[in-house]
Design a protein around this motif. Sequence first.
Motif, PDB file in Angstrom:
ATOM      1  N   GLU A  61       0.743  -1.091   0.029  1.00  0.00           N
ATOM      2  CA  GLU A  61      -0.248   0.278  -0.114  1.00  0.00           C
ATOM      3  C   GLU A  61       0.686   1.211   0.438  1.00  0.00           C
ATOM      4  O   GLU A  61       2.012   1.137   0.352  1.00  0.00           O
ATOM      5  CB  GLU A  61      -0.755   0.230   1.356  1.00  0.00           C
ATOM      6  N   ASN A  62       0.416   2.040  -0.484  1.00  0.00           N
ATOM      7  CA  ASN A  62       1.252   3.616  -0.825  1.00  0.00           C
ATOM      8  C   ASN A  62       0.461   4.582  -0.203  1.00  0.00           C
ATOM      9  O   ASN A  62      -0.552   4.712  -0.285  1.00  0.00           O
ATOM     10  CB  ASN A  62       1.635   4.050  -2.721  1.00  0.00           C
ATOM     11  N   TYR A  63       1.214   5.405   1.197  1.00  0.00           N
ATOM     12  CA  TYR A  63       0.991   6.762   1.228  1.00  0.00           C
ATOM     13  C   TYR A  63       1.516   7.698   1.207  1.00  0.00           C
ATOM     14  O   TYR A  63       3.028   7.902   1.357  1.00  0.00           O
ATOM     15  CB  TYR A  63       0.702   6.536   2.262  1.00  0.00           C
ATOM     16  N   ALA A  64       1.161   9.004   0.728  1.00  0.00           N
ATOM     17  CA  ALA A  64       1.627  10.318   0.426  1.00  0.00           C
ATOM     18  C   ALA A  64       1.531  10.664   1.194  1.00  0.00           C
ATOM     19  O   ALA A  64       1.038  11.146   2.273  1.00  0.00           O
ATOM     20  CB  ALA A  64       1.048  11.085  -1.316  1.00  0.00           C
ATOM     21  N   LEU A  65       3.077  11.655   1.596  1.00  0.00           N
ATOM     22  CA  LEU A  65       3.709  12.334   3.264  1.00  0.00           C
ATOM     23  C   LEU A  65       4.118  13.623   2.191  1.00  0.00           C
ATOM     24  O   LEU A  65       4.839  13.644   2.060  1.00  0.00           O
ATOM     25  CB  LEU A  65       3.744  11.546   4.096  1.00  0.00           C
ATOM     26  N   PRO A  66       3.898  14.692   3.251  1.00  0.00           N
ATOM     27  CA  PRO A  66       5.350  15.856   2.972  1.00  0.00           C
ATOM     28  C   PRO A  66       6.281  15.270   3.487  1.00  0.00           C
ATOM     29  O   PRO A  66       6.978  14.367   3.777  1.00  0.00           O
ATOM     30  CB  PRO A  66       4.422  17.004   4.160  1.00  0.00           C
ATOM     31  N   LEU A  67       7.304  15.936   2.303  1.00  0.00           N
ATOM     32  CA  LEU A  67       9.036  15.872   2.693  1.00  0.00           C
ATOM     33  C   LEU A  67       8.817  15.645   3.764  1.00  0.00           C
ATOM     34  O   LEU A  67      10.037  15.226   4.460  1.00  0.00           O
ATOM     35  CB  LEU A  67       8.840  16.579   1.248  1.00  0.00           C
ATOM     36  N   SER A  68       8.668  17.451   4.950  1.00  0.00           N
ATOM     37  CA  SER A  68       8.895  17.643   5.815  1.00  0.00           C
ATOM     38  C   SER A  68       8.822  16.779   6.898  1.00  0.00           C
ATOM     39  O   SER A  68       8.815  15.866   8.297  1.00  0.00           O
ATOM     40  CB  SER A  68       8.236  18.265   6.220  1.00  0.00           C
ATOM     41  N   ASP A  69       7.887  14.798   6.704  1.00  0.00           N
ATOM     42  CA  ASP A  69       8.324  13.909   7.200  1.00  0.00           C
ATOM     43  C   ASP A  69       9.187  12.684   6.888  1.00  0.00           C
ATOM     44  O   ASP A  69       9.221  11.638   7.890  1.00  0.00           O
ATOM     45  CB  ASP A  69       6.484  13.491   6.794  1.00  0.00           C
ATOM     46  N   LEU A  70      10.086  13.411   6.372  1.00  0.00           N
ATOM     47  CA  LEU A  70      10.924  11.947   5.609  1.00  0.00           C
ATOM     48  C   LEU A  70      12.332  11.241   7.232  1.00  0.00           C
ATOM     49  O   LEU A  70      11.915  10.391   7.521  1.00  0.00           O
ATOM     50  CB  LEU A  70      12.104  13.054   5.209  1.00  0.00           C
ATOM     51  N   GLU A  71      12.016  12.357   8.465  1.00  0.00           N
ATOM     52  CA  GLU A  71      12.522  11.866   9.956  1.00  0.00           C
ATOM     53  C   GLU A  71      11.671  10.575  10.224  1.00  0.00           C
ATOM     54  O   GLU A  71      11.723   9.822  10.641  1.00  0.00           O
ATOM     55  CB  GLU A  71      13.210  13.349  10.697  1.00  0.00           C
ATOM     56  N   ALA A  72      10.692  11.295  10.799  1.00  0.00           N
ATOM     57  CA  ALA A  72       9.113  10.274  10.575  1.00  0.00           C
ATOM     58  C   ALA A  72       9.478   9.131  10.430  1.00  0.00           C
ATOM     59  O   ALA A  72       9.085   8.060  10.667  1.00  0.00           O
ATOM     60  CB  ALA A  72       8.015  11.506  10.911  1.00  0.00           C
ATOM     61  N   VAL A  73       8.875   8.931   8.666  1.00  0.00           N
ATOM     62  CA  VAL A  73       9.330   8.295   7.935  1.00  0.00           C
ATOM     63  C   VAL A  73      10.191   6.919   8.414  1.00  0.00           C
ATOM     64  O   VAL A  73      10.090   5.748   8.140  1.00  0.00           O
ATOM     65  CB  VAL A  73       8.649   8.182   6.433  1.00  0.00           C
TER      66      VAL A  73
END
Length: 380
Positions: free
Chosen positions: A330-342
């Motif tokens: 499954e794909n989820y689109a997230l803001p670039l600012s969430d990189l460290e959270a991802v």
Amino acid sequence: MYQLKINELSEQAFLNQYWQKKPLLIKGGFSDFKDPLDANELAGLAMEDSIESRIITNHNQQWQSHQGPFEDFEILTDEHATLLVQAVDHWHPEAAQLLEPFRFIPNWRIDDLMISYSTPGGGVGPHLDQYDVFIIQGEGKRHWRVGLPDPTLKQFAQNKSLLQVEAFTAVINCVLEPGDILYIPPGCPHEGYAIENALNYSVGFRAPNQQDLLSSFADHIIDTESGQKRYTDHTLALRDSKGELTQSEVDKVKTLMQALLEDESLFKHWLGNTLSQPKHDMDLAPEEDPFSVEQIQQLLENQVTFERLGGTRAIYQCMDTELLLSINGENYALPLSDLEAVKQLTDFIEFDSSVLNATTPSLDFIETFTTLVNEGIWFS
């Protein structure tokens, strides 16, 4: 829990000198090795409908393969028999820990953990694999022979489900003891036979071929109703032969098809979906009372450790304007600012809520994480 030592090599030196190049014997790769399960636990897994298992016997050079699940183990004889259970990391958290030392290889390349139990003389015969594998010796001892790739070697089927290879010259001929590891690249013939009752752990890697990839991409195009552009020929001119397919027409068809591969968004969404798709069932237990986003936010504000379900495939890609997080197909689109959270989700099998909070995750991330918790993929 398990600390890997690759002889005197650094991980990068191993990649440079051996990865996909030549086999390597790693003596004492895991010092003081302790098996995460025993033969009885492995047999218990082989009785489950949702877990893939086999028993292979080789009595008097007569090879037989029996597909699980098994109600009893009469055919697992005291000699010349092997029980193999696939994707044990999906079902046994302690065994899943064996994958972690090998994550210097990217996540998407790691496939699963297969575990085998063999009685003396038991094995699957000489064979080839088309993927990399690390074989860890647990309880007991096993004699291994490994050769170099040889395109002249002939393969043959002992039965419908057991492909073997003819005799080969070994460059590694050794007995593995607990904690020893063999690295075997694709195409290297190998065979191993138990000297005494033995457990072996095989860390396998994914290596999709062109046929698999193109077939999957075609399915994605159909599922997303993409690829609707039709062939056109506005500059068509008369020709002498009505039956000729010209090179320019061939090139136009090829360009029409290549346009789909060059569609960056379409391609990356498909790639994230297919590379994160588990091949085997998982021990999913969705929340009976789903969490709300607010409840997850409250949990994250407390000192809570979240663990990732064994067998979870978690990868991400950096797009131009967003992050594409792919979890189990499954794909989820997230803001670039969430990189460290991802990265907390993709790079670690567990994380502390305070570490995640320090990344200041977006509401989109919290909503996505809530979905993943409710599906049972992460739990506290």
